[in-house]
Scaffold this active site. Structure first.
Site, PDB file in Angstrom:
ATOM      1  N   TYR A  31       0.801  -1.187   0.077  1.00  0.00           N
ATOM      2  CA  TYR A  31      -0.084   0.122   0.015  1.00  0.00           C
ATOM      3  C   TYR A  31       0.874   1.239   0.012  1.00  0.00           C
ATOM      4  CZ  TYR A  31       1.291   1.020   4.857  1.00  0.00           C
ATOM      5  OH  TYR A  31       1.628   1.368   5.968  1.00  0.00           O
ATOM      6  N   ARG A  50       7.528   3.709  -5.395  1.00  0.00           N
ATOM      7  CA  ARG A  50       7.559   2.712  -4.255  1.00  0.00           C
ATOM      8  C   ARG A  50       6.598   1.787  -4.445  1.00  0.00           C
ATOM      9  NH1 ARG A  50       8.248   5.343   1.645  1.00  0.00           N
ATOM     10  NH2 ARG A  50       5.917   5.546   1.300  1.00  0.00           N
ATOM     11  N   ARG A  98      -8.598 -20.105   0.030  1.00  0.00           N
ATOM     12  CA  ARG A  98      -7.235 -19.996   0.822  1.00  0.00           C
ATOM     13  C   ARG A  98      -6.309 -21.152   0.919  1.00  0.00           C
ATOM     14  NH1 ARG A  98      -5.308 -20.791   5.593  1.00  0.00           N
ATOM     15  NH2 ARG A  98      -4.274 -19.098   6.675  1.00  0.00           N
ATOM     16  N   HIS A 100      -1.768 -21.005   1.016  1.00  0.00           N
ATOM     17  CA  HIS A 100      -0.539 -19.935   1.165  1.00  0.00           C
ATOM     18  C   HIS A 100      -0.045 -19.945  -0.047  1.00  0.00           C
ATOM     19  CE1 HIS A 100      -1.086 -20.864   5.415  1.00  0.00           C
ATOM     20  NE2 HIS A 100      -0.106 -20.034   5.579  1.00  0.00           N
ATOM     21  N   GLU A 176      13.209   2.766  13.347  1.00  0.00           N
ATOM     22  CA  GLU A 176      12.247   3.584  13.105  1.00  0.00           C
ATOM     23  C   GLU A 176      11.261   3.628  13.813  1.00  0.00           C
ATOM     24  OE1 GLU A 176      10.748   2.825   9.092  1.00  0.00           O
ATOM     25  OE2 GLU A 176      10.547   0.640   9.501  1.00  0.00           O
ATOM     26  N   LEU A 200      11.659   1.355   6.358  1.00  0.00           N
ATOM     27  CA  LEU A 200      10.936   1.691   5.254  1.00  0.00           C
ATOM     28  C   LEU A 200      11.430   3.258   5.024  1.00  0.00           C
ATOM     29  CD1 LEU A 200       8.598   1.398   3.092  1.00  0.00           C
ATOM     30  CD2 LEU A 200       7.223   3.122   4.419  1.00  0.00           C
TER      31      LEU A 200
HETATM   32  C1  LIG Z   1       7.277   1.775   9.260  1.00  0.00           C
HETATM   33  C2  LIG Z   1       7.206   3.250   8.561  1.00  0.00           C
HETATM   34  N1  LIG Z   1       8.306   3.733   8.483  1.00  0.00           N
HETATM   35  C3  LIG Z   1       8.405   4.853   7.980  1.00  0.00           C
HETATM   36  C4  LIG Z   1       7.207   5.641   7.471  1.00  0.00           C
HETATM   37  C5  LIG Z   1       7.143   6.998   7.100  1.00  0.00           C
HETATM   38  O1  LIG Z   1       7.214   6.958   5.479  1.00  0.00           O
HETATM   39  P1  LIG Z   1       6.539   8.029   4.522  1.00  0.00           P
HETATM   40  O2  LIG Z   1       7.425   9.205   4.794  1.00  0.00           O
HETATM   41  O3  LIG Z   1       6.759   7.749   3.036  1.00  0.00           O
HETATM   42  O4  LIG Z   1       5.276   8.314   4.824  1.00  0.00           O
HETATM   43  C6  LIG Z   1       6.012   5.071   7.391  1.00  0.00           C
HETATM   44  C7  LIG Z   1       4.959   5.469   6.855  1.00  0.00           C
HETATM   45  O5  LIG Z   1       3.852   5.168   7.094  1.00  0.00           O
HETATM   46  C8  LIG Z   1       5.771   3.612   8.007  1.00  0.00           C
HETATM   47  O6  LIG Z   1       4.879   2.893   8.225  1.00  0.00           O
END
Ligand SMILES: Cc1ncc(COP(=O)(O)O)c(C=O)c1O
Length: 285
Positions: A31, A50, A98, A100, A176, A200
């Protein structure tokens, strides 16, 4: 309100999920969340690219192109006459009985809708509290997967004690937040985890690194230990919906002076300018 439902724009009340959708049953999908400012999808290309990259990483082959998808999302914003808010877009592997393993022939399901955003103005200006949590997620945090169970659990814990975010620590190092990237100002240098499989690589993060470069701030993308984080003079987090939020307290202890720091405020301001510039630029192009 209209939603994008496998290529068509239909009324939200008419959009239904098949109970055998693999996104529903396995979280088998990816998403994006995109911010809309002034009627413009901010950093649309970066988010769409992305999304395609996340899909490819889990073996979902999208038939459309990045630019087709961008056009559809712009159309959705226009259909709903959204000037300020957000777009959520989700791709699942498709519908099948369903089990896997899956057949390569499944048709991915693509849905998107617009939503209102409540800007966290209080937290952005006064700063927010955070908790530290252990990072027990899988090792492909670079994929924006629908599987957010651990993120949900830790965010909920934070929320229940009045904290805005849970900052995750893996093997003693800060990765993060549950839905944000994390930065600390240590001896004048902004430290943040490098864009590896353990985080991410936020689109906001990428924009903030541009802002820092333009402002001449020094940035070091070297992971920091939990102890370094706790000694930092300033901490902030970033995400599409929160933008830049100063963290002024962690686990009940003040960060620096316990108020938003000067470097954080400068980065916040630079980011707001970037939003203005880029929103104007894409309206006129
Ligand atoms: C785990 C995680 N890290 C970082 C971010 C920040 O990403 P972005 O700046 O693209 O929203 C998000 C955003 O939802 C996230 O879910």
């Amino acid at each position: 309100m209209k939603v994008l439902y496998n290529g068509d724009f239909i009324e939200k009340k008419d959009a239904h999920v098949d109970i055998e959708d693999r996104g529903y049953q396995f979280g088998d999908g990816v998403y994006e969340v995109i911010r809309v400012y002034n009627g413009t999808l901010f950093t649309l290309k970066e988010h769409t690219e992305r999304l395609f990259k996340s899909a490819k990483e889990i073996g979902i082959h999208l038939q459309s192109t990045v630019s087709d998808m961008e056009e559809k999302l712009k159309q959705l914003v226009t259909e709903n006459q959204l000037t300020d808010g957000g777009v959520y877009i989700q791709v699942t592997r498709g519908v099948a009985p369903r089990k896997h393993q899956y057949a390569e022939s499944l048709t991915p399901k693509i849905t998107a809708y617009t939503f209102q955003v409540k800007k966290p103005v209080l937290e952005q200006t006064a700063g927010a509290k955070a908790l530290l949590s252990e990072d027990l997620r899988w090792l492909r945090c670079d994929i924006k997967s629908l599987n957010l169970l651990y993120n949900v659990m830790e965010k909920q814990k934070a929320s229940e004690v009045g904290a805005f975010e849970a900052i995750l620590v893996r093997d003693g190092f800060v990765t993060e937040g549950t839905s944000s990237n994390v930065y600390a100002v240590i001896d004048g240098v902004i430290r943040t985890h490098p864009a590896t499989n353990l985080i991410l690589n936020g689109i906001t993060r990428r924009k903030l690194l541009e802002v820092c470069a333009q402002q001449g701030c020094s940035v070091d993308e070297t992971r920091m230990s939990k102890e370094e984080l706790l000694r930092a003079q300033e901490i902030f987090i970033s995400s599409t919906t929160a933008e830049v939020v100063p963290i002024i307290e962690i686990d009940g202890q003040p960060v620096g002076e316990g108020v938003p720091g000067e470097i954080t405020k400068r980065v916040q301001q630079g980011f707001q300018e970037k939003i203005k510039q880029e929103s104007k630029a894409s309206i006129s192009s």
